[in-house]
Scaffold this active site. Structure first.
Site, mmCIF file in Angstrom:
data_model
loop_
_atom_site.group_PDB
_atom_site.id
_atom_site.type_symbol
_atom_site.label_atom_id
_atom_site.label_comp_id
_atom_site.label_asym_id
_atom_site.label_seq_id
_atom_site.Cartn_x
_atom_site.Cartn_y
_atom_site.Cartn_z
ATOM 1 C CE1 TYR A 172 13.392 0.635 10.745
ATOM 2 C CE2 TYR A 172 15.613 0.161 9.975
ATOM 3 C CZ TYR A 172 14.259 -0.129 9.986
ATOM 4 O OH TYR A 172 13.777 -1.181 9.250
ATOM 5 C CE LYS A 223 13.107 -2.490 12.495
ATOM 6 N NZ LYS A 223 11.916 -3.353 12.511
ATOM 7 C CG ASP A 242 -0.384 2.847 18.137
ATOM 8 O OD1 ASP A 242 0.729 2.288 18.007
ATOM 9 O OD2 ASP A 242 -0.513 4.026 18.507
ATOM 10 C CB VAL A 243 2.531 -2.363 17.991
ATOM 11 C CG1 VAL A 243 1.944 -3.371 17.028
ATOM 12 C CG2 VAL A 243 3.478 -1.402 17.283
ATOM 13 N N GLY A 270 1.432 -4.857 11.673
ATOM 14 C CA GLY A 270 1.838 -4.074 10.497
ATOM 15 C C GLY A 270 1.672 -4.863 9.207
ATOM 16 C CB SER A 295 16.842 -3.722 10.174
ATOM 17 O OG SER A 295 17.576 -3.083 9.156
ATOM 18 C CB ILE A 337 12.976 -5.786 1.728
ATOM 19 C CG1 ILE A 337 13.889 -6.673 2.588
ATOM 20 C CG2 ILE A 337 11.843 -6.594 1.105
ATOM 21 C CD1 ILE A 337 14.621 -7.796 1.868
#
Ligand code: NAP
Length: 246
Positions: free
Chosen positions: A154, A158, A62-63, A12, A141, A187
């Site tokens: 999400y 994380k 594409d991971v 990314g 995160s 960020i």
């Protein structure tokens, strides 16, 4: 030059934090493979890295796709003589409160953010085990530790990265592999630019240092972990969040 001659792959890395890390590591002497779903932007980032006097390649990756990951690692190890550093940075959001969150949004986020890091770490560990050296750094995160309304998928992905990091650290320490995570707060990147001013103002109030972080703030922590200075550090998380979570 803290990373002179080291070879790194960053997922990314076509933009945002990943690109800043790529440029930062190149300034410290590392050769960098820029791997991203967006190959055009990856090529542009790779040219910028090249201009700093190190070797750089751009890879379409594409991971979340195992075949893709295996191919990308084959290319990197044939282009570079070794792979010393993997940065698991690729990540997406698909926000929504839990009752309205679609299964496909859960799956997309978990597949890219968590499964993608598992797949990339697996390929990296195969190479690093033979070398008896390697650094795997995953970008988690602050929400992994605090939770966040609207981010069940999400924050779970994380938080999962922390478990993955600590397990890799324990399983492969004997092979000289160190695994650590960096947990950024808010960020300024395209990911957070998408939020409304109202949400941004609310978030700023929750940050003791009263300002958002920059991709370079995250880069500094990543470079430290990748460098020799951090060779005795494994299974840890560095929080880069202006005091948002302590
Ligand atoms: P970003 O600007 O959206 O960059 C993420 C990059 O990953 C993009 O180039 C994106 O390509 C790429 N990508 C998406 N899906 C991919 C896949 N399946 N395989 C490979 N690459 C893929 O995000 P960022 O803000 O720099 O965030 C980087 C990492 O830091 C993420 O893991 C994020 O969760 C984490 N993080 C960010 C913040 C923040 O405040 N920004 C805070 C904490 C953690 P496309 O744009 O083409 O999709």
């Amino acid at each position: 030059m803290r990373l002179e001659g080291k070879n790194a792959l960053i997922t990314g890395a076509a933009q945002g934090i990943g690109k800043a890390v790529a440029l930062g590591m190149a300034k410290e002497g590392a050769n960098v493979a820029i791997a991203d779903v967006n190959i055009e932007s990856a090529r542009t980032a790779s040219q910028e890295v090249n201009a700093l006097g190190v070797k750089s390649i751009a890879l379409k990756l594409d991971v979340s796709n195992q075949e893709n990951v295996i191919d990308a690692f084959k290319t990197v190890t044939s282009e570079f003589s070794s792979l010393d550093i993997l940065i698991n940075n690729a990540g997406i959001t698909r926000d929504g409160i839990l009752l309205r969150m679609k299964e496909e949004d859960w799956d997309a986020v978990l597949n890219i953010n968590l499964k993608g890091s598992f797949l990339c770490s697996k390929e990296a560990i195969k190479v690093m085990s033979k070398q008896r050296f390697g650094k795997i750094i995953s970008i988690s995160s602050v929400v992994a530790f605090m939770g966040n309304p609207g981010q069940a998928n999400y924050s779970s992905s994380k938080a999962g990265l922390i478990g993955l990091t600590k397990t890799i650290a324990k399983e492969y320490a004997s092979r000289g592999i160190r695994a650590n995570a960096v947990a950024p707060g808010f960020i300024q990147t395209a990911m957070t630019d998408a939020l409304s001013d109202e949400v941004k103002n609310e978030m700023k109030k929750a940050i003791p240092l009263s300002q958002f972080g920059t991709p370079e703030d995250v880069t500094n922590a990543v470079i430290f972990l990748a460098s020799k200075e951090a060779d005795y550090i494994t299974g840890q998380v560095i929080h880069v969040n202006g005091g948002m979570y302590m």
